[in-house]
Design a protein around this motif. Structure first.
Motif, PDB file in Angstrom:
ATOM      1  N   GLU A  73      -5.373   7.826  -1.042  1.00 15.45           N
ATOM      2  CA  GLU A  73      -5.361   6.950   0.140  1.00 15.45           C
ATOM      3  C   GLU A  73      -6.601   6.066   0.190  1.00 15.45           C
ATOM      4  O   GLU A  73      -6.495   4.851   0.405  1.00 15.45           O
ATOM      5  N   THR A  74      -7.767   6.640  -0.048  1.00 15.64           N
ATOM      6  CA  THR A  74      -9.009   5.862  -0.030  1.00 15.64           C
ATOM      7  C   THR A  74      -8.997   4.790  -1.118  1.00 15.64           C
ATOM      8  O   THR A  74      -9.395   3.651  -0.880  1.00 15.64           O
ATOM      9  N   ARG A  94       0.833  -1.210   0.000  1.00 17.98           N
ATOM     10  CA  ARG A  94       0.000   0.000   0.000  1.00 17.98           C
ATOM     11  C   ARG A  94       0.868   1.261   0.000  1.00 17.98           C
ATOM     12  O   ARG A  94       0.594   2.200  -0.744  1.00 17.98           O
ATOM     13  N   GLU A  95       1.918   1.277   0.821  1.00 16.98           N
ATOM     14  CA  GLU A  95       2.813   2.436   0.857  1.00 16.98           C
ATOM     15  C   GLU A  95       3.458   2.659  -0.506  1.00 16.98           C
ATOM     16  O   GLU A  95       3.558   3.789  -0.985  1.00 16.98           O
ATOM     17  N   HIS A 138      -6.441   2.077  -0.095  1.00 13.54           N
ATOM     18  CA  HIS A 138      -6.908   1.323   1.074  1.00 13.54           C
ATOM     19  C   HIS A 138      -8.155   0.487   0.772  1.00 13.54           C
ATOM     20  O   HIS A 138      -8.418  -0.492   1.465  1.00 13.54           O
ATOM     21  N   GLU A 181       0.776   3.982  -3.043  1.00 12.11           N
ATOM     22  CA  GLU A 181       0.465   5.390  -2.788  1.00 12.11           C
ATOM     23  C   GLU A 181       1.598   6.288  -3.286  1.00 12.11           C
ATOM     24  O   GLU A 181       1.350   7.281  -3.971  1.00 12.11           O
ATOM     25  N   ASN A 215      -4.870  13.777  -1.804  1.00 14.79           N
ATOM     26  CA  ASN A 215      -4.296  12.788  -0.881  1.00 14.79           C
ATOM     27  C   ASN A 215      -5.364  11.816  -0.384  1.00 14.79           C
ATOM     28  O   ASN A 215      -5.135  10.608  -0.325  1.00 14.79           O
TER      29      ASN A 215
END
Length: 131
Positions: free
Chosen positions: A73-74, A28-29, A77, A32, A69
């Motif tokens: 992120e949404t 995920r990091e 995630h 993003e 952002n």
């Protein structure tokens, strides 16, 4: 932008879950950071809207805009369950024009096997892509 049990001698279930969680968080990091870098490199927003940060020791650009952002992120995630199950293999980031016509498609291919992340690219390629 469109975003579309351990046995004897092996890791315990808790260790496997921790490894899986770490792999999922790292993925995920990475996604993003890659999306932020992509929208910067493609100049979808003014350069002043980005700040310089580091991920994995590599300098990258990250949006300063709270709505952008939150969207990134949404979106990333929302993949959490698929990542946890190891059932996601690709993520396509599609850049569209004002008429919602796809003008660019960037596909990230990866695999979560045995709670480890593997990619079709080596680390040097990934570092170069971030630069």
């Amino acid at each position: 932008l469109v975003l579309h049990g351990g046995g004897r001698g092996g890791p315990s279930n808790m260790e496997a879950n921790t490894q899986g969680e770490l792999a999922g968080r790292a993925l995920r990091e990475f996604l993003e950071a890659a999306i932020h870098q992509l929208i910067h490199v493609r100049a979808l927003y003014p350069d002043a809207m980005f700040e310089r940060t580091r991920i994995y020791g590599i300098p990258v650009k990250r949006s300063r805009h709270p709505d952008v952002n939150a969207y990134i992120e949404t979106s990333v995630h929302s993949l959490q369950e698929l990542i946890d199950r190891g059932s996601i293999q690709k993520l396509a980031v599609i850049i569209v024009d004002e008429e919602d016509k796809a003008v660019e498609r960037h596909v990230f291919s990866f695999s979560l096997k045995n709670k480890e992340i593997t990619t079709t690219r080596d680390v040097d390629d990934v570092e170069q892509a971030f630069k």
